[in-house]
Design a protein around this motif. Structure first.
Motif: not given
Lengths: 367, 197
Positions: B86, B89-90, B93-94, B96-98, B100-101, B103-105
């Motif tokens: 959990a 997952q949280l 989300m954080v 992904d929102r703040y 993105p670079a 997140y992709v890496v």
């Protein structure tokens, strides 16, 4: 018993609490609300639900960006300028960008997520791109492995395209093809015929799309296409033209020649058409008719491996060899190339060595 | 039986003498997979550190205030895993929102932190070694920093040896495992200073 119930209850309560927490976080973090996308300095204003990828969001709004891979970030085609609101460029995009594009804030629309209001710029012709349903009006074998597919548009009933451009053909699911795939094919028919298009499709061994088109597609079938796409089209000038096509790469050149005939564009032009043997030549009558309508057109078929019974007396070898032999000075010409990438690379080298500047060589690689 | 080691000592030991990666060999898969580039290695290391510190704290509270009072200690694995999942997952989300670079890496390795054995390992060690709350958080934070240190070092070395004449058969994972082994050997040098395990 009480122990068991208590255990189950506490674990469930913990799980439920965590689920609630995630649900709340999702509602707060993944909700981007309504976003406004302003295209080409306010020429078009869209209000969309945020959170999705730009490519899909625009497609839902009826604006199609060319893309061959379906948004996986592997074809590098779906480039748009994101002037504001796109965030920093992602590592999944940089391999497809050069420095100039990065400086101009070009992005892959399948990687950019709509998180806030966006200011984007797309080429004017993308507005012309639509999705069409069409009916197969005719299927005609042109050679042993090339078929002409004649489509009559149903909805919308007319298409506006520049001769030389291509469309994407949607291949539906069929045994052996688990999900719909899209493949790009050039339009061979004249642009003035706005209600119908003709495609020239070579059968590729085990190709998902060409197998479908060559074996399963029947007259009367309804198909989906979208387009038109591409920057391969006739440039306005007075220069002499060299047109080089191999195999089904003749298709967009045919459309360009039709345009020259229809619009009475009186330029000197030489069409080099390279195939293996005489049996692989097609559209010969059409080219003859066009040659009568275009006074400056010379047609040079080139066979790389003529059969003995062909009794061939014309040019032989690779099509690029014929060009090398027949063109002395290309410095004031314009070239349009279409076909397999190896031919195009070779042709570009030869034309450059004949003095043709690279910015006047236009090509469409059939990969 | 509570351990008498102070929190700073545990924190230090978790980084150097009992490095979760190089002494316990936990969390190897992402250690090898995301260590090609320094930048993404540091990103993942920071994410692991953050998740490890927080989940150790949460799991300590859940263990001592839910599982122990209700006699549900035998549920600890599943409960720890749920909490870690959990939390990841949280975090996802954080990020992904703040960012993105980042997140992709991190890509699929961010969700994989869920099953990063180093994180569950730290939670279990904290129970086995009878740490109190402060000690647990110090251990979780130190363990994360130790993991970050190890993956950063490996990524730095891998960037350096990219142009080295490595025997064909050892290219890629082969040489990485050898480097990891040598790093573990050198970290053993710290073990004389203090032992917490």
């Amino acid at each position: 018993m009480v122990q068991l119930a208590l255990g189950l209850l506490s674990i469930s309560a913990l799980a439920a609490f965590l689920a609630l927490l995630l649900e709340a976080a999702h509602a707060v973090l993944a909700d981007y609300g309504e976003c406004r996308i302003s295209i080409n300095e306010g020429e078009k204003e869209l209000t969309v639900q945020g959170g999705g990828k730009l490519l899909g969001t625009l497609m839902d709004q009826g604006i199609f960006i060319p893309s061959a891979c379906g948004g996986r970030g592997s074809c590098g085609l779906c480039k748009v300028q994101v002037l504001d609101g796109g965030g920093p460029i992602l590592p999944t995009e940089t391999p497809y960008m050069d420095e100039k594009e990065i400086a101009e804030q070009v992005r892959l629309s399948c990687q950019v997520r709509v998180r806030n209001d966006l200011l984007i710029r797309i080429p004017e012709e993308f507005f012309l791109i639509k999705e069409y349903t069409a009916v197969v009006a005719g299927l005609r074998p042109l050679t042993h492995n090339i078929k002409e597919v004649h489509l009559k548009l149903v909805d919308p009933p007319e298409i506006t395209f520049k001769p030389g451009q291509f469309i994407q053909f949607q291949v539906p699911e069929y045994p052996g093809c688990p999900e719909p795939v899209y493949r790009a094919y050039s339009i061979a028919s004249p642009a003035v015929l706005r209600t119908e298009i003709k495609l020239v499709i070579t059968r590729v061994e085990h190709g998902l799309a060409t197998t479908y088109i060559h074996t399963l597609l029947k007259e009367g079938d309804t198909v989906r296409i979208n387009g038109p796409y591409g920057d391969f089209y006739l440039r306005h000038s007075e220069r002499e033209m060299i047109l080089i096509g191999t195999g089904s790469g003749l298709a967009p050149l045919m459309s360009i020649l039709h345009q020259m005939a229809d619009e009475k564009i009186d330029r000197r032009a030489t069409l080099y058409f390279g195939v293996r043997a005489k049996a692989d030549l097609f559209y010969q009558e059409e080219i003859q008719t066009l040659a009568e309508r275009i006074p400056g057109l010379t047609y040079v078929p080139v066979l790389s491996d003529p059969a003995r019974e062909d009794a061939w007396e014309g040019e032989t070898g690779y099509v690029t060899d014929a060009v090398a032999r027949r063109v002395a000075d290309a410095s004031d010409m314009e070239a349009y190339l279409c076909g397999n990438p190896l031919m195009i690379n070779a042709a570009v080298d030869i034309l450059k060595s004949k003095g043709l500047p690279e910015d006047r060589i236009f090509y469409d690689k059939f990969a | 039986m509570e351990t008498t080691l102070s929190a700073p000592v545990i924190f230090f030991a978790a980084i150097f003498t009992n490095n979760i990666l190089l002494a316990n060999f936990l969390g190897m898969c992402s250690f090898l997979a995301i260590s090609r580039e320094l930048k993404s290695a540091v990103g993942l290391g920071l994410a692991v550190t953050f998740v490890m510190t927080c989940t150790t704290a949460i799991n300590f509270l859940v263990y001592h205030h839910l599982l122990v009072p209700f006699g549900l200690v035998h549920f600890r694995y599943i409960v720890f895993i749920i909490v870690i999942a959990a939390f990841v997952q949280l975090v996802e989300m954080v990020i992904d929102r703040y960012s993105p670079a980042l997140y992709v890496v991190l890509g699929v390795f961010l969700p994989l932190i869920t099953v990063n054995c180093a994180i569950l390992g730290v939670c279990l060690f904290m129970i086995i070694r009878h740490y109190n709350f402060i000690q647990s958080v110090a251990y979780g934070f130190g363990g994360g920093l130790g993991w970050l240190l190890a993956i950063t070092a490996l990524a730095g070395i891998r960037e350096k040896i990219r142009k080295a004449p490595i025997p064909k058969a050892l290219e890629g994972p082969g040489i990485s495992l050898i480097v990891a082994g040598l790093m573990a050997l050198s970290f053993m040098a710290f073990s004389g200073m203090i032992q917490i395990g």
